[in-house]
Design a protein around this motif. Sequence first.
Motif, PDB file in Angstrom:
ATOM      1  N   ALA A 474     -19.677 -18.238 -27.514  1.00 32.61           N
ATOM      2  CA  ALA A 474     -19.186 -19.160 -28.544  1.00 32.61           C
ATOM      3  C   ALA A 474     -20.155 -20.322 -28.728  1.00 32.61           C
ATOM      4  N   ARG A 475     -20.692 -20.810 -27.633  1.00 27.39           N
ATOM      5  CA  ARG A 475     -21.657 -21.918 -27.697  1.00 27.39           C
ATOM      6  C   ARG A 475     -22.922 -21.466 -28.427  1.00 27.39           C
ATOM      7  N   ARG A 476     -23.374 -20.258 -28.124  1.00 30.20           N
ATOM      8  CA  ARG A 476     -24.616 -19.755 -28.708  1.00 30.20           C
ATOM      9  C   ARG A 476     -24.491 -19.547 -30.214  1.00 30.20           C
ATOM     10  N   ILE A 477     -23.305 -19.064 -30.668  1.00 30.03           N
ATOM     11  CA  ILE A 477     -23.155 -18.800 -32.106  1.00 30.03           C
ATOM     12  C   ILE A 477     -22.562 -20.004 -32.843  1.00 30.03           C
ATOM     13  N   GLY A 478     -22.264 -21.076 -32.109  1.00 30.00           N
ATOM     14  CA  GLY A 478     -21.778 -22.307 -32.731  1.00 30.00           C
ATOM     15  C   GLY A 478     -20.383 -22.215 -33.307  1.00 30.00           C
ATOM     16  N   ASP A 479     -19.472 -21.476 -32.643  1.00 28.00           N
ATOM     17  CA  ASP A 479     -18.097 -21.317 -33.125  1.00 28.00           C
ATOM     18  C   ASP A 479     -17.171 -22.199 -32.285  1.00 28.00           C
ATOM     19  N   ALA A 480     -16.778 -23.356 -32.839  1.00 24.22           N
ATOM     20  CA  ALA A 480     -15.984 -24.327 -32.079  1.00 24.22           C
ATOM     21  C   ALA A 480     -14.591 -23.803 -31.702  1.00 24.22           C
ATOM     22  N   PRO A 481     -13.837 -23.148 -32.606  1.00 24.47           N
ATOM     23  CA  PRO A 481     -12.527 -22.613 -32.189  1.00 24.47           C
ATOM     24  C   PRO A 481     -12.619 -21.578 -31.070  1.00 24.47           C
ATOM     25  N   ASP A 524      -8.574 -28.449 -35.987  1.00 19.52           N
ATOM     26  CA  ASP A 524      -7.405 -27.621 -35.658  1.00 19.52           C
ATOM     27  C   ASP A 524      -6.496 -28.440 -34.753  1.00 19.52           C
ATOM     28  N   PRO A 525      -5.529 -29.187 -35.314  1.00 18.17           N
ATOM     29  CA  PRO A 525      -4.704 -30.092 -34.491  1.00 18.17           C
ATOM     30  C   PRO A 525      -3.943 -29.381 -33.377  1.00 18.17           C
ATOM     31  N   GLY A 526      -3.453 -28.155 -33.640  1.00 22.09           N
ATOM     32  CA  GLY A 526      -2.721 -27.439 -32.603  1.00 22.09           C
ATOM     33  C   GLY A 526      -3.604 -27.089 -31.417  1.00 22.09           C
ATOM     34  N   LEU A 527      -4.793 -26.588 -31.714  1.00 17.27           N
ATOM     35  CA  LEU A 527      -5.747 -26.249 -30.663  1.00 17.27           C
ATOM     36  C   LEU A 527      -6.193 -27.513 -29.930  1.00 17.27           C
ATOM     37  N   ARG A 528      -6.377 -28.591 -30.680  1.00 19.94           N
ATOM     38  CA  ARG A 528      -6.792 -29.848 -30.062  1.00 19.94           C
ATOM     39  C   ARG A 528      -5.705 -30.373 -29.113  1.00 19.94           C
ATOM     40  N   ALA A 529      -4.436 -30.273 -29.519  1.00 21.93           N
ATOM     41  CA  ALA A 529      -3.354 -30.741 -28.654  1.00 21.93           C
ATOM     42  C   ALA A 529      -3.338 -29.972 -27.338  1.00 21.93           C
ATOM     43  N   ARG A 530      -3.559 -28.658 -27.411  1.00 25.48           N
ATOM     44  CA  ARG A 530      -3.572 -27.850 -26.180  1.00 25.48           C
ATOM     45  C   ARG A 530      -4.756 -28.206 -25.302  1.00 25.48           C
ATOM     46  N   LEU A 531      -5.911 -28.475 -25.901  1.00 35.78           N
ATOM     47  CA  LEU A 531      -7.078 -28.893 -25.119  1.00 35.78           C
ATOM     48  C   LEU A 531      -6.828 -30.234 -24.430  1.00 35.78           C
ATOM     49  N   LEU A 532      -6.242 -31.178 -25.156  1.00 36.41           N
ATOM     50  CA  LEU A 532      -5.949 -32.494 -24.578  1.00 36.41           C
ATOM     51  C   LEU A 532      -4.981 -32.371 -23.405  1.00 36.41           C
ATOM     52  N   ALA A 533      -3.940 -31.572 -23.592  1.00 36.71           N
ATOM     53  CA  ALA A 533      -2.944 -31.396 -22.530  1.00 36.71           C
ATOM     54  C   ALA A 533      -3.570 -30.742 -21.306  1.00 36.71           C
ATOM     55  N   ARG A 534      -4.381 -29.713 -21.526  1.00 34.15           N
ATOM     56  CA  ARG A 534      -4.994 -29.008 -20.390  1.00 34.15           C
ATOM     57  C   ARG A 534      -5.993 -29.917 -19.676  1.00 34.15           C
ATOM     58  N   LEU A 535      -6.714 -30.749 -20.424  1.00 35.42           N
ATOM     59  CA  LEU A 535      -7.657 -31.685 -19.798  1.00 35.42           C
ATOM     60  C   LEU A 535      -6.900 -32.729 -18.978  1.00 35.42           C
ATOM     61  N   ALA A 536      -5.779 -33.217 -19.504  1.00 33.96           N
ATOM     62  CA  ALA A 536      -4.980 -34.198 -18.758  1.00 33.96           C
ATOM     63  C   ALA A 536      -4.525 -33.620 -17.425  1.00 33.96           C
ATOM     64  N   ILE A 537      -4.058 -32.365 -17.431  1.00 34.28           N
ATOM     65  CA  ILE A 537      -3.605 -31.735 -16.184  1.00 34.28           C
ATOM     66  C   ILE A 537      -4.769 -31.602 -15.204  1.00 34.28           C
ATOM     67  N   ASN A 538      -5.933 -31.196 -15.696  1.00 38.67           N
ATOM     68  CA  ASN A 538      -7.066 -30.971 -14.808  1.00 38.67           C
ATOM     69  C   ASN A 538      -7.704 -32.262 -14.299  1.00 38.67           C
ATOM     70  N   LEU A 539      -7.428 -33.368 -14.974  1.00 41.15           N
ATOM     71  CA  LEU A 539      -7.954 -34.667 -14.530  1.00 41.15           C
ATOM     72  C   LEU A 539      -6.970 -35.418 -13.633  1.00 41.15           C
ATOM     73  N   TYR A 540      -5.816 -34.816 -13.323  1.00 39.97           N
ATOM     74  CA  TYR A 540      -4.780 -35.571 -12.609  1.00 39.97           C
ATOM     75  C   TYR A 540      -5.299 -36.179 -11.312  1.00 39.97           C
ATOM     76  N   TRP A 541      -6.092 -35.419 -10.551  1.00 37.02           N
ATOM     77  CA  TRP A 541      -6.562 -35.915  -9.258  1.00 37.02           C
ATOM     78  C   TRP A 541      -7.872 -36.687  -9.370  1.00 37.02           C
ATOM     79  N   ALA A 542      -8.391 -36.831 -10.579  1.00 33.42           N
ATOM     80  CA  ALA A 542      -9.607 -37.635 -10.763  1.00 33.42           C
ATOM     81  C   ALA A 542      -9.246 -39.124 -10.765  1.00 33.42           C
TER      82      ALA A 542
END
Length: 709
Positions: A474-481, A524-542
């Motif tokens: 995805a990074r190589r072909i530049g597809d953000a979704p 993509d607000p729906g995809l962005r909301a899921r990314l934000l939520a998953r990042l928050a969970i993974n940063l809990y112990w940071a």
Amino acid sequence: DELVELRAGLEDAVGGRGRSFLVVGEAGIGKTRLVEELAREAAERGHLVLWGRCWEGEGAPPYWPWIQVIRAYLRIAHSEGLPRVAGGAGAPYLAQLVPELGGAQSPGPSVPPQSEHARFYLFDAVATFLQSRPDHTPLVLIFDDLQWADTPSLLLLQFLVHELRDTAILVVATYREMEARQNPHVADILGALARDGRHLPLRGFGEEEVALFIEGKTGRSASAALVRAVHRETEGNPLFVDEIVHLLVAEGALERWDATVPWSLPVPQGVREAIRRRLAPLPAPCRDALTLASVVGREFGLGALQAACGLGADALLEVLRPALGREVLVRDPRTAGRYRFAHALIRETIYEELGAAERARLHGRIGEVLEALHQMDPTPQLATLAHHFLEAVPAGAAEKAIAYSTRAARYAEASLAYEDAAVLFERALEVLAEAHPADARERCELLLARGGAQWKAGDGPGAREAFRQAADIARRIGDAPLLARSALGFAGEGSRLLWVRSGVVDQPRIELLEEALDGLGDRDPGLRARLLARLAINLYWAPEPERVLALSEEAVTLARQLGDPRDLAAVLRARWIALWRPEAAEERLAIADEIVRLGEQTADRELALLGRRFRIVGFLEHGDVVAADREIEAWAQIAGELRQPRYLTDLAMWRATRAIMDGRFAEGEQHARRALELGEREPEVEPAMRHAVQMSVLQFHRGQLEHAV
């Protein structure tokens, strides 16, 4: 002997003490013949006998031996009134597996189609269905050739074997040890099944048994010298003995064999060579038809073989008549128009004679025939079509191989056969790499699909690697979704983990989620909301608590704007985790209430239980034990209906906690032990650690400080 042991197991089952046996031995040693004799005796006593035969090689639908068992049960029980799927959450999954069951199911508690516990509900529904016989007739389940079973079928068998206590069910399964060892995962499950039941390794015939076999087959006694020679050359393998006797009779050697010249015995080098000599006298058209039949599989329908051979029904039966006469083929007594090779080794021997190019060409022909026969509804045949076109790739079938293996993988995943799905996605990826190496987008989609199936199958390392490769593409072909979906999978979305591991800050996850957020922007607000939520969970112990709060708050805001209740529930869970600190107890309790309402609004009992879990924690934090007890009882009702071990484990844990708090220490210890026992079925809940903590608290309150640590 082995039959005596199986008879004793049958008596135990008749008495309500369910048993299981694994009959193991080399090909031709007599495994199937042994269990057929047991099945005959059980049927004569009026017991219900159901067979599930595993399909050799690839191409069978998910849970194929179980589908055979349930369909056979339905055919037998139809005139007596069908058993009902007793209110289980797995009823819809079971009806999807065997559509004929649609009218037999009772309404069950609502669970989402993609529930993380869906496979438990299916397994529980199968076990409940088989145990709900209206007349309580003892049931004998026979599974033949487990070395060829798909992993989900083996896991379902393992589940049922765990449930046999206090049932009138006997389970007998056969397998070849050598082939089973070639698949470590299959070998592990078979090892666990052997530990849970009785392992019966079969030996070959002794000389006395060889003598009796020859007499029964030929109607005449054999000399001791001939018996010794046959036994020595065959090592008592019953199929090999049978083939040798066939040859001795066919070649007239039985009468002229000279005991003083032992090398004159026409013994082939192994059972496969014996089978080749048995097939050699067959007419060429018959051998050609058998070759095509071997490509179809151990069992085949006349319709497919007719089309492949280009013959009418009568002409084909005439061509096959010599094979039926020599017992190379036998009719399937269960289904009109279906035939099977008399032994799997016969089919294997014919198939292995094919060269690589011819094998690929014939698989392509069979694939085309089946595609035409099932063009109106190919769904039940997707795995079979995928198998034939994958084998036909060298003959130019790459496009259909990719298409059908992908469709079969998605069907397997929808059927809760996650391991099968992961394998099929991998096969599609392999063909794509050879046929269309430049198609990066399709490869990325297949990697995302495979990663999702691997998460559900419990293969965390494999899933992470699939999502990492997808992210690179995805990074190589530049597809953000695509990058965002890869990051979500890599960071654990789709896994069964509620939280991240205690104290763990997984930097590669965090970096990929941040990269995906930057690349996605506001598209993509729906995809962005899921990314934000998953990042928050993974940063809990940071060491960034304020950032965790901000990320989770933004995710909730976006989800509320979009209005999807399931997305909102997912980000609210992340918000609850972000707020896991004493000063935020009130807000967490409010989130718990909202999750419960969302679960009730969407008729999703699992989501409602998540909210109730958070409520129990919140009420205990506030010291409101009356409200906590009310929630625990609500939990008990739903958990009792869903029957999922994880929820029942939590129930026992909550009750142990409350009993210890009230000073009812003996009762608390009893509930804690129950939680430990139930938790053995769900190791992810760390039952031993939970039990140790509860027992330490209990010993502390008893004043037994030396045992509290």
